[in-house]
Design an enzyme around this catalytic site. Structure first.
Site, short mmCIF file in Angstrom:
data_model
loop_
_atom_site.label_atom_id
_atom_site.label_comp_id
_atom_site.label_asym_id
_atom_site.label_seq_id
_atom_site.Cartn_x
_atom_site.Cartn_y
_atom_site.Cartn_z
N GLU A 10 -36.06 97.70 -25.82
CA GLU A 10 -35.08 96.74 -25.32
C GLU A 10 -33.73 97.41 -25.02
O GLU A 10 -32.71 96.73 -24.96
CB GLU A 10 -34.90 95.62 -26.32
CG GLU A 10 -36.16 94.81 -26.56
CD GLU A 10 -35.96 93.75 -27.62
OE1 GLU A 10 -35.36 92.70 -27.33
OE2 GLU A 10 -36.41 93.97 -28.77
N SER A 66 -37.79 90.25 -27.02
CA SER A 66 -37.71 90.06 -25.57
C SER A 66 -39.06 89.78 -24.93
O SER A 66 -39.27 90.06 -23.75
CB SER A 66 -37.05 91.27 -24.89
OG SER A 66 -35.69 91.35 -25.23
N TYR A 91 -34.77 87.60 -18.14
CA TYR A 91 -33.71 88.48 -17.65
C TYR A 91 -33.54 88.55 -16.14
O TYR A 91 -32.60 89.16 -15.65
CB TYR A 91 -33.91 89.90 -18.22
CG TYR A 91 -33.90 89.89 -19.73
CD1 TYR A 91 -32.76 89.51 -20.42
CD2 TYR A 91 -35.03 90.24 -20.46
CE1 TYR A 91 -32.74 89.49 -21.81
CE2 TYR A 91 -35.02 90.22 -21.85
CZ TYR A 91 -33.88 89.85 -22.51
OH TYR A 91 -33.86 89.82 -23.89
N ARG A 105 -30.66 83.15 -33.21
CA ARG A 105 -31.18 82.20 -32.23
C ARG A 105 -32.62 81.90 -32.62
O ARG A 105 -33.43 82.82 -32.77
CB ARG A 105 -31.13 82.77 -30.82
CG ARG A 105 -31.25 81.69 -29.73
CD ARG A 105 -31.51 82.29 -28.36
NE ARG A 105 -32.90 82.71 -28.24
CZ ARG A 105 -33.28 83.92 -27.84
NH1 ARG A 105 -32.38 84.86 -27.54
NH2 ARG A 105 -34.57 84.22 -27.76
N ASP A 118 -36.20 80.07 -31.83
CA ASP A 118 -37.02 79.58 -30.72
C ASP A 118 -38.07 78.61 -31.25
O ASP A 118 -38.75 78.89 -32.25
CB ASP A 118 -37.69 80.75 -30.00
CG ASP A 118 -36.67 81.69 -29.36
OD1 ASP A 118 -35.55 81.23 -29.07
OD2 ASP A 118 -37.00 82.87 -29.16
N GLU A 144 -39.93 81.91 -33.72
CA GLU A 144 -39.34 83.10 -34.33
C GLU A 144 -37.84 82.95 -34.43
O GLU A 144 -37.24 82.05 -33.84
CB GLU A 144 -39.69 84.35 -33.53
CG GLU A 144 -39.15 84.36 -32.11
CD GLU A 144 -39.57 85.59 -31.34
OE1 GLU A 144 -40.33 86.41 -31.88
OE2 GLU A 144 -39.12 85.75 -30.19
N ASN A 172 -34.29 85.26 -33.89
CA ASN A 172 -33.71 86.47 -33.30
C ASN A 172 -32.36 86.70 -33.95
O ASN A 172 -31.42 85.92 -33.74
CB ASN A 172 -33.54 86.28 -31.80
CG ASN A 172 -34.84 85.92 -31.11
OD1 ASN A 172 -35.62 86.77 -30.74
ND2 ASN A 172 -35.08 84.62 -30.94
N GLY A 223 -29.68 88.12 -27.24
CA GLY A 223 -28.95 88.60 -26.07
C GLY A 223 -27.52 88.09 -26.08
O GLY A 223 -27.27 86.93 -26.45
#
Length: 336
Positions: free
Chosen positions: A37, A168, A233, A272, A274, A287, A289, A293
C-alpha cells in the site's frame, strides 16, 4: 482514551495549538513504507503534510523506504503522524519503535494495531466481545478439492477470499466455486494465510471513530462488484453517501457495532470500521482500519467535514490527542 461528548464541538474547537516552551510543535509525517500500500500511503502522507501546515504546525515529511525510523534520529520531531498503511504501518512494529524512542504518535498502540491488521485475531476478538461478524474459515495453504467442497457446503454459493493481513482490499476476491482456486492462490501469496467468509448481499457502510466518538455513517456504492482497490482509489468508481437514509434503528445498530469493534480491539484516537447490512437488516462488522486513508477526500475526513471539522482541524486534533497520551516527563521537548 480521550472522551468526548460531541464530535462537532470537540473536533472543531480542539484544545488550542500545542506549543513547547519557545516554539511550535514539530510533526514528522511518516509515509511510503515497505507494504503493498506504499502508493496509497504517499498520497495520505502528502495530504496530512499539507493539512498540518495549514493548521500551523512545523512539519517534516519522512518518506520511509525501509522498516526503520532512522529518519527521525536528527529530526527534532515532537510527535509522529503515522500515514503508513499495512506492513510496518498498521502491524504494531512502527508503534513499538516510536515508543522505544519516546516519540508520541497518533493512533493505536502496538498490540491493538497488530490485532486489527490480522483479520483472524480480529474475528476471534469480535466473537469474544459479541461484535456481530460473518462466519469464516481459515487456511494456511490453498484448499484442496475436499476442502473446497467443505468451504462451499458451509459458507454458501459465493464467498469472499482475503489475505489475513492486508489492507486496501488487496488480494480480495468474491467468487463462486469455479473461480475459487485462482482466488485462493492470489490471496495466499500476500500472507501465507487466507480467510474465507460467505458473500453478504446488502449495503456497505463505514464509520470513522475519532477519540471515542463515532462520526457520521457513510454508505459506499461502488460501480463495480465490490469496494475493491480500484473502487477505493479511482475517482468516480464509487458513490459516497454521508448520513444515508436507513430504516428505523439501523443507523443506531451500525454506530453501536462500530464503537464496540473499536473498543474490543483496544483502538485509540482513530479508526475506520467497515460494516455490511444484509437484506434481512442484520449487521456484520468486516474489519477495523487503524490507519485509514487520509487525504482530504478520504472517508474519515469526509465524515468529519460533515460535522463541521475540516481536514486541517481534524489533523490538528489527532496531533493533540497523541500529545495528551504522553506525560510531561516522556514527551520529547518537554524540558525545553
Amino acid at each position: 482514551m480521550v472522551k468526548t461528548t460531541s464530535p462537532t464541538a470537540d473536533l472543531v474547537s480542539g484544545k488550542g495549538l500545542y506549543m513547547t516552551k519557545d516554539r511550535r510543535i514539530t510533526v514528522a509525517v511518516l509515509m511510503g513504507g515497505v507494504s503493498s500500500e506504499r502508493e496509497v500511503s504517499l498520497h495520505s502522507g502528502q495530504g496530512v503534510v499539507n493539512a498540518l501546515r495549514a493548521a500551523g504546525f512545523e512539519v517534516i515529511p519522512c518518506v520511509l523506504d525501509t522498516a526503520d525510523i532512522s529518519c527521525l534520529d536528527a529530526s527534532g520531531a515532537d510527535v509522529a503522524f503515522i500515514a503508513l498503511h499495512g506492513e510496518f504501518g498498521e502491524d504494531g512494529r512502527i508503534q513499538a519503535l516510536l515508543e522505544e524512542a519516546a516519540i508520541p504518535y497518533i493512533g493505536s498502540g502496538p498490540r491493538a494495531s497488530a490485532d486489527a491488521l490480522d483479520k483472524l485475531i480480529t474475528k476471534h476478538k469480535f466473537l469474544a466481545a459479541g461484535v456481530p461478524t460473518a462466519p469464516f474459515l481459515v487456511f494456511d495453504h490453498a484448499p484442496d478439492a475436499a476442502e473446497t467442497k467443505s468451504v462451499f457446503d458451509k459458507l454458501g454459493p459465493r464467498v469472499v477470499v482475503k489475505p489475513v493481513a492486508q489492507g486496501s482490499s488487496i488480494g480480495v476476491s468474491i467468487v463462486s466455486r469455479d473461480g475459487f482456486a485462482d482466488a485462493a492462490e492470489d490471496a495466499i501469496r500476500f500472507d501465507g494465510r487466507i480467510i474465507i467468509e460467505p458473500f453478504i448481499k446488502g449495503r456497505e457502510f463505514t464509520v470513522g471513530v475519532i477519540g471515542d466518538e463515532a462520526l457520521p455513517i457513510i454508505e459506499l456504492k461502488p460501480h463495480r462488484d465490490f469496494f475493491d482497490y480500484t473502487a477505493k482509489y479511482q475517482y468516480g468508481e464509487t458513490d459516497y453517501i454521508v448520513n444515508p437514509d436507513l430504516p428505523a434503528g439501523v443507523a443506531e445498530n451500525i454506530t453501536k457495532a462500530a464503537l464496540d469493534a473499536f473498543h474490543c480491539l483496544a483502538c485509540r484516537d482513530l479508526a475506520r470500521i467497515d460494516i455490511m447490512i444484509d437484506e434481512a437488516g442484520d449487521c456484520f462488522v468486516l474489519e477495523a482500519n487503524t490507519i485509514p486513508g487520509f487525504t482530504e477526500t478520504s472517508l474519515v475526513p469526509m465524515a468529519a467535514k460533515a460535522v463541521g471539522c475540516d481536514f486541517p482541524q481534524l489533523c490538528r486534533r489527532l496531533v493533540e490527542m497523541a500529545l495528551e497520551h504522553c506525560t510531561a516527563a516522556s514527551s520529547p521537548g518537554s524540558a525545553d
